[in-house]
Design a protein around this motif. Structure first.
Motif, PDB file in Angstrom:
ATOM      1  N   GLU A 173       5.030 -10.787 -11.610  1.00 56.68           N
ATOM      2  CA  GLU A 173       3.794 -10.905 -12.385  1.00 56.68           C
ATOM      3  C   GLU A 173       3.082  -9.555 -12.496  1.00 56.68           C
ATOM      4  N   ALA A 174       3.287  -8.704 -11.511  1.00 55.37           N
ATOM      5  CA  ALA A 174       2.708  -7.356 -11.513  1.00 55.37           C
ATOM      6  C   ALA A 174       3.848  -6.343 -11.372  1.00 55.37           C
ATOM      7  N   VAL A 175       3.574  -5.097 -11.715  1.00 53.39           N
ATOM      8  CA  VAL A 175       4.578  -4.048 -11.559  1.00 53.39           C
ATOM      9  C   VAL A 175       4.739  -3.763 -10.067  1.00 53.39           C
TER      10      VAL A 175
ATOM     11  N   MET B 232       0.846  -1.184   0.000  1.00 58.11           N
ATOM     12  CA  MET B 232       0.000   0.000   0.000  1.00 58.11           C
ATOM     13  C   MET B 232       0.880   1.231   0.000  1.00 58.11           C
ATOM     14  N   SER B 233       0.629   2.127  -0.901  1.00 53.98           N
ATOM     15  CA  SER B 233       1.499   3.261  -1.099  1.00 53.98           C
ATOM     16  C   SER B 233       0.765   4.592  -0.992  1.00 53.98           C
ATOM     17  N   ALA B 234      -0.353   4.641  -0.322  1.00 57.15           N
ATOM     18  CA  ALA B 234      -1.153   5.860  -0.247  1.00 57.15           C
ATOM     19  C   ALA B 234      -0.442   6.938   0.568  1.00 57.15           C
ATOM     20  N   THR B 235      -0.468   8.160   0.067  1.00 56.82           N
ATOM     21  CA  THR B 235       0.257   9.271   0.677  1.00 56.82           C
ATOM     22  C   THR B 235      -0.438   9.802   1.932  1.00 56.82           C
ATOM     23  N   GLN B 236      -1.750   9.985   1.888  1.00 51.57           N
ATOM     24  CA  GLN B 236      -2.464  10.594   3.013  1.00 51.57           C
ATOM     25  C   GLN B 236      -2.297   9.819   4.320  1.00 51.57           C
TER      26      GLN B 236
ATOM     27  N   GLN C  59       5.102   0.603  -4.316  1.00 49.94           N
ATOM     28  CA  GLN C  59       4.018   0.915  -5.252  1.00 49.94           C
ATOM     29  C   GLN C  59       3.737  -0.355  -6.027  1.00 49.94           C
ATOM     30  N   VAL C  60       2.521  -0.846  -5.941  1.00 49.58           N
ATOM     31  CA  VAL C  60       2.162  -2.119  -6.550  1.00 49.58           C
ATOM     32  C   VAL C  60       1.027  -1.907  -7.546  1.00 49.58           C
ATOM     33  N   GLN C  61       1.159  -2.546  -8.693  1.00 56.15           N
ATOM     34  CA  GLN C  61       0.136  -2.470  -9.727  1.00 56.15           C
ATOM     35  C   GLN C  61      -1.181  -3.019  -9.209  1.00 56.15           C
TER      36      GLN C  61
END
Length: 162
Positions: free
Chosen positions: A59-61, A1-5, A135-137
């Motif tokens: 498999e994902a970015v 999870m890469s959320a900024t808030q 950061q995950v796709q």
């Protein structure tokens, strides 16, 4: 999870708990209308920037995200116990090694004097810190047939036709 808030909120909560004698809040949406009302001063938290590493082969970015956060210090004094220099010392000690939600430990990047407002006498400094997250796709799930029934059998039993 890469959320900024959530990262900013976690830093704000941590600093509020550890600096009760200071006003700690997120940087205002309209800085021009902000007025320092706290007797000692304030720490304003803002997202500064992110840099991303090259994606890993999966498999994902999947990328490492280097998140920079600015802590803006506003005080009416410079050298006393409620001054900017003392507050900066406290912030450095508090932030080095702190882990915001879904991130690695924070480290310091830069610190500089932003100036003083001669009319109000407010000193302003910025402390820049950095942390890392992933950061995950986002992948859409496929609508595959569901597993419905299992028939158990021993090795000496024949396979059921169904």
């Amino acid at each position: 999870m890469s959320a900024t808030q959530p990262i900013l909120n976690d830093i704000a909560q941590y600093l509020k708990e550890n600096l009760p004698e200071w006003d700690v809040e997120l940087f205002p949406n309209n800085p021009g209308t902000y007025s320092l009302s706290h007797i000692n001063g304030a720490v304003l938290i803002s997202y500064l920037a992110s840099k991303f590493e090259k994606p890993r082969t999966t498999e994902a970015v999947l990328q490492t995200r280097h998140v920079q956060v600015a802590l803006t210090v506003l005080t009416r004094d410079l050298h006393d116990d409620e001054g900017a220099l003392n507050l900066l010392d406290k912030l450095r000690l508090l932030m080095v090694g702190f882990r915001p939600v879904n991130c690695t430990e924070c480290w310091l990047v830069d610190e500089f004097f932003n100036g003083t407002d001669e009319e109000t006498g407010i000193w302003q400094y910025q402390l820049i810190l950095q942390t890392e997250t992933q950061q995950v796709q986002q992948i859409q799930t496929q609508d595959l047939p569901k597993f419905v029934t299992a028939h158990l059998r021993r090795a000496d039993q024949s396979v059921r036709p169904d």
